[in-house]
Design an enzyme around this catalytic site. Sequence first.
Site, PDB file in Angstrom:
ATOM      1  N   LYS A   1     -53.495 108.070  67.077  1.00 34.08           N
ATOM      2  CA  LYS A   1     -53.633 107.533  68.437  1.00 34.08           C
ATOM      3  C   LYS A   1     -54.782 108.174  69.200  1.00 34.08           C
ATOM      4  O   LYS A   1     -55.334 107.578  70.113  1.00 34.08           O
ATOM      5  CB  LYS A   1     -52.314 107.668  69.214  1.00 34.08           C
ATOM      6  CG  LYS A   1     -51.208 106.802  68.606  1.00 34.08           C
ATOM      7  CD  LYS A   1     -50.215 106.244  69.606  1.00 34.08           C
ATOM      8  CE  LYS A   1     -49.390 105.170  68.911  1.00 34.08           C
ATOM      9  NZ  LYS A   1     -48.186 104.747  69.547  1.00 34.08           N
TER      10      LYS A   1
ATOM     11  N   LYS B   1     -49.250  98.725  59.537  1.00 39.26           N
ATOM     12  CA  LYS B   1     -47.917  98.315  59.986  1.00 39.26           C
ATOM     13  C   LYS B   1     -48.029  97.337  61.169  1.00 39.26           C
ATOM     14  O   LYS B   1     -49.010  97.358  61.907  1.00 39.26           O
ATOM     15  CB  LYS B   1     -47.056  99.529  60.354  1.00 39.26           C
ATOM     16  CG  LYS B   1     -47.419 100.217  61.650  1.00 39.26           C
ATOM     17  CD  LYS B   1     -46.263 101.081  62.158  1.00 39.26           C
ATOM     18  CE  LYS B   1     -46.494 101.399  63.637  1.00 39.26           C
ATOM     19  NZ  LYS B   1     -45.322 101.586  64.421  1.00 39.26           N
TER      20      LYS B   1
ATOM     21  N   LYS C   1     -47.110  97.243  68.075  1.00 39.15           N
ATOM     22  CA  LYS C   1     -47.230  96.740  69.441  1.00 39.15           C
ATOM     23  C   LYS C   1     -48.611  97.030  69.991  1.00 39.15           C
ATOM     24  O   LYS C   1     -49.142  96.301  70.806  1.00 39.15           O
ATOM     25  CB  LYS C   1     -46.238  97.480  70.356  1.00 39.15           C
ATOM     26  CG  LYS C   1     -44.816  97.086  70.150  1.00 39.15           C
ATOM     27  CD  LYS C   1     -43.941  97.692  71.236  1.00 39.15           C
ATOM     28  CE  LYS C   1     -43.790  99.182  71.035  1.00 39.15           C
ATOM     29  NZ  LYS C   1     -42.800  99.765  71.945  1.00 39.15           N
TER      30      LYS C   1
HETATM   31  P1  ATP Z   1     -46.419 100.695  67.859  1.00 47.94           P
HETATM   32  O1  ATP Z   1     -45.793  99.455  67.316  1.00 47.94           O
HETATM   33  O2  ATP Z   1     -47.499 100.384  68.832  1.00 47.94           O
HETATM   34  O3  ATP Z   1     -46.808 101.705  66.844  1.00 47.94           O
HETATM   35  P2  ATP Z   1     -44.183 102.330  68.299  1.00 47.94           P
HETATM   36  O4  ATP Z   1     -43.937 102.437  66.850  1.00 47.94           O
HETATM   37  O5  ATP Z   1     -44.517 103.570  69.022  1.00 47.94           O
HETATM   38  O6  ATP Z   1     -45.276 101.315  68.704  1.00 47.94           O
HETATM   39  P3  ATP Z   1     -41.598 102.016  69.515  1.00 47.94           P
HETATM   40  O7  ATP Z   1     -41.184 100.921  70.400  1.00 47.94           O
HETATM   41  O8  ATP Z   1     -41.532 103.323  70.138  1.00 47.94           O
HETATM   42  O9  ATP Z   1     -42.984 101.574  68.926  1.00 47.94           O
HETATM   43  O10 ATP Z   1     -40.743 101.972  68.196  1.00 47.94           O
HETATM   44  C1  ATP Z   1     -39.424 101.607  68.178  1.00 47.94           C
HETATM   45  C2  ATP Z   1     -38.888 101.702  66.766  1.00 47.94           C
HETATM   46  O11 ATP Z   1     -39.476 100.697  65.934  1.00 47.94           O
HETATM   47  C3  ATP Z   1     -39.144 103.025  66.071  1.00 47.94           C
HETATM   48  O12 ATP Z   1     -37.961 103.444  65.425  1.00 47.94           O
HETATM   49  C4  ATP Z   1     -40.212 102.710  65.051  1.00 47.94           C
HETATM   50  O13 ATP Z   1     -40.120 103.541  63.919  1.00 47.94           O
HETATM   51  C5  ATP Z   1     -39.871 101.282  64.703  1.00 47.94           C
HETATM   52  N1  ATP Z   1     -41.036 100.526  64.206  1.00 47.94           N
HETATM   53  C6  ATP Z   1     -42.224 100.366  64.834  1.00 47.94           C
HETATM   54  N2  ATP Z   1     -43.045  99.602  64.099  1.00 47.94           N
HETATM   55  C7  ATP Z   1     -42.363  99.265  62.968  1.00 47.94           C
HETATM   56  C8  ATP Z   1     -42.686  98.471  61.814  1.00 47.94           C
HETATM   57  N3  ATP Z   1     -43.854  97.883  61.680  1.00 47.94           N
HETATM   58  N4  ATP Z   1     -41.742  98.337  60.854  1.00 47.94           N
HETATM   59  C9  ATP Z   1     -40.538  98.933  60.990  1.00 47.94           C
HETATM   60  N5  ATP Z   1     -40.175  99.683  62.050  1.00 47.94           N
HETATM   61  C10 ATP Z   1     -41.070  99.859  63.034  1.00 47.94           C
END
Ligand code: ATP
Length: 330
Positions: free
Chosen positions: A111, A194, A197
């Site tokens: 990040k 992956k 968001k």
């Molecule tokens: P970003 O998607 O921008 O990386 P983030 O992972 O920080 O955001 P959060 O909303 O904090 O997003 O994550 C919520 C949950 O979703 C966490 O448990 C994370 O591990 C899971 N997660 C995020 N992206 C994925 C993915 N592509 N596949 C499976 N699980 C995911």
Amino acid sequence: MKRIFSGAQPTGNLHLGNYLGALRNWTQLQHEYESFFCIVDLHALTQPQNPQSLITKTKELAKLYLAAGIDPTVSTIFIQSDVAEHTELTWLLNCQTRIGELERMTQFKEKGRNTERESTGVGLLDYPVLMAADILLYQTDLVPVGEDQKQHLELTRDLAQRFNRDYGETFRIPEPFIPKAGARIMSLSDPTKKMAKSDVDPSGSIGLLDDADIVTRKFKRAVTDSGTEIKFDNTRPAITNLLTIYALLTNQTNEQVENNFAGKGYGQLKSELSEACIAFLQPFQERFHNITDEHLRDILTGGARRARESASQTLDTVKERLGIVGARGI
Ligand code: ATP
Ligand code: LTN
């Protein structure tokens, strides 16, 4: 009863990866564990946020938790900033954490990649300590998260073990719960990354609030691999990703899914996948839109009260152990 704790950030649009990797498991686990599900708004501040849209996103995320099936009568749902113990424990844990440990975190490196060290926010570096505080305050046994959070969980365990060793048994040591399938749903436009968001390109992810036309269009444009066979195969990440999503949404085994698509083409896979996804999203979105703000406020206010009761007990013990007793100690 054993406890689980998990959370998501109120940033961007929640996508199918968040649901399949995290939320879906929360809804299943809530019946076996005493559960705390948090909207981690303070974590969102580690990146620039517009204050008004942070409020909107926080509300939206709480509604998404409910629409996904988190039941406020069995689980505690709350907003992180409503429970001041999270920030207070973060400071106390900061003083037990080494800069090196935080600089090694992959997410920090990723990040902060496009920013000079000189101008990278301290919050981004400290993010995992706030996450450790979230988890440790509730004497959590299990933390259901996607694969990307594994390293943060290891740090949480290290900090808890170090504190217990130096100051006496205080924290329960949490275990990660990472699902076998769905822990890392990949981007539809680049299956080597992956689904995220924070991705600036929206075509890679299916938003939980996307309408049927958008879903169909995104799956239609999804990248595929060379070859024609529709099989789970690690050397063909795009097809494997689409099949994984299909298997999870339709509750089928990998074998059943492969049998279903034997002899069919990519076009057929994409259209059946769109149908399955829309069949899941439509009732989900209906539940989302039916939640009133008043009802939500009641749930979150009650949730914060329950969370505070638990969190304050742990925080009191930690402060006692550290000799932080204020005027009471004079
Ligand atoms: P970003 O998607 O921008 O990386 P983030 O992972 O920080 O955001 P959060 O909303 O904090 O997003 O994550 C919520 C949950 O979703 C966490 O448990 C994370 O591990 C899971 N997660 C995020 N992206 C994925 C993915 N592509 N596949 C499976 N699980 C995911
Ligand atoms: N860092 C997590 C969100 C998060 C979290 C937590 C997850 C903050 N605190 C405690 C589990 C337990 C992420 O998904 N980006």
